[in-house]
Write an enzyme that holds these catalytic residues in place. Structure first.
Site, short mmCIF file in Angstrom:
data_model
loop_
_atom_site.label_atom_id
_atom_site.label_comp_id
_atom_site.label_asym_id
_atom_site.label_seq_id
_atom_site.Cartn_x
_atom_site.Cartn_y
_atom_site.Cartn_z
N GLU A 46 6.89 -20.60 47.93
CA GLU A 46 7.39 -19.29 47.50
C GLU A 46 8.25 -19.49 46.26
O GLU A 46 9.24 -20.22 46.30
CB GLU A 46 8.22 -18.64 48.60
N ASP A 57 19.99 -12.21 49.80
CA ASP A 57 20.24 -13.64 49.68
C ASP A 57 21.70 -14.02 49.87
O ASP A 57 22.60 -13.28 49.50
CB ASP A 57 19.77 -14.13 48.30
#
Length: 256
Positions: A46, A57
């Protein structure tokens, strides 16, 4: 056939997918990182597009995003880098991006360029499922891109089944409702979530991400899924080593 489909159809073991932020630690590290991961037997990669407001995140990936932006990374540069190694990559590549950079680029332009360089799937964590179905699915389907959807411990069974019946590729099981990050172990509550989803017998394979950092978390995750996604741990090693080859070797050593 799409490489993600082929990977899961032919797999002889559990899948290990690695996430990293494009343009980190250095702008031109992307190609070397992908090559090193493939050489060392990683099943899928990814590639994260850096964004100034990465809401899903944790601190490690946020910091890598900010550094990558400072380095000058953007979608146009990333596509050029990936075009350069297209013929040498046999494993599936997935692009993970927040919606804003893709909209700025043009959603169909983005999908078309992904198709040209043999990207197999995309993850857009802030794209609502209904919006994807109503406005974008016909575009991703046209370019043979698997849209990977995330589920979390807070996702209802009804919604999980709805997602499962409308996507192909795999389902990304987020281990917690919080942001990405490194965990030393999974508590009983998280393990119960893994078992609950496993018992649903979904159509799509599932990969567990957010928190895989060592052999213990890897083993627990693999008991209840088809594989794992490792992100923050690898990004932290890239920051620590500032050398893609050493970072990959250190990661694999810590997972054994």
């Amino acid at each position: 056939m799409n490489k993600i489909t082929t990977l899961f159809q032919n797999r002889q073991r559990n899948i290990v997918s690695i996430y990293f932020t494009a343009g980190f630690p250095q702008l031109n590290d992307t190609i070397e990182i992908i090559k090193e991961l493939q050489i060392n037997g990683i099943d899928m990669i990814e590639v994260g597009v850096p964004f100034s407001d990465p809401i899903a995140d944790g601190k490690v990936i946020q910091a890598s995003s900010y550094k990558a932006i400072q380095n000058g990374m953007n979608l146009k540069i990333l596509f050029k880098q990936l075009e350069a190694i297209k013929s040498k990559i046999q494993i599936p590549l997935i692009i993970m991006s927040y919606l804003n950079p893709i909209i700025q680029y043009g959603f169909e332009n983005f999908c078309e360029d992904c198709h040209k360089i043999d990207i197999s799937g995309i993850i857009i964590p802030d794209l609502p499922f209904e919006e994807y179905i109503n406005e974008y699915k016909f575009i991703t389907d046209a370019y043979d891109l698997k849209m990977i959807m995330l589920i979390s411990p807070k996702t209802s069974e009804e919604r999980i089944r709805l997602i499962d019946s409308n996507v192909e590729g795999f389902i990304y099981m987020v281990s917690s409702a919080a942001t990405t990050g490194i965990q030393e172990s999974f508590d009983e509550q998280k393990q119960e979530y893994f078992r609950r989803i496993n018992s649903m017998k979904l159509r799509n394979p599932r990969l567990i991400g957010f928190g895989i950092s060592n052999k213990e978390t890897l083993t627990v995750a693999l008991e209840n899924a088809s594989g794992v996604i490792i992100g923050s741990k690898f990004v932290s090693l890239l920051a620590e080593e500032n050398n893609p080859k050493k970072a990959v070797q250190k990661l694999l050593a810590e997972l054994k």
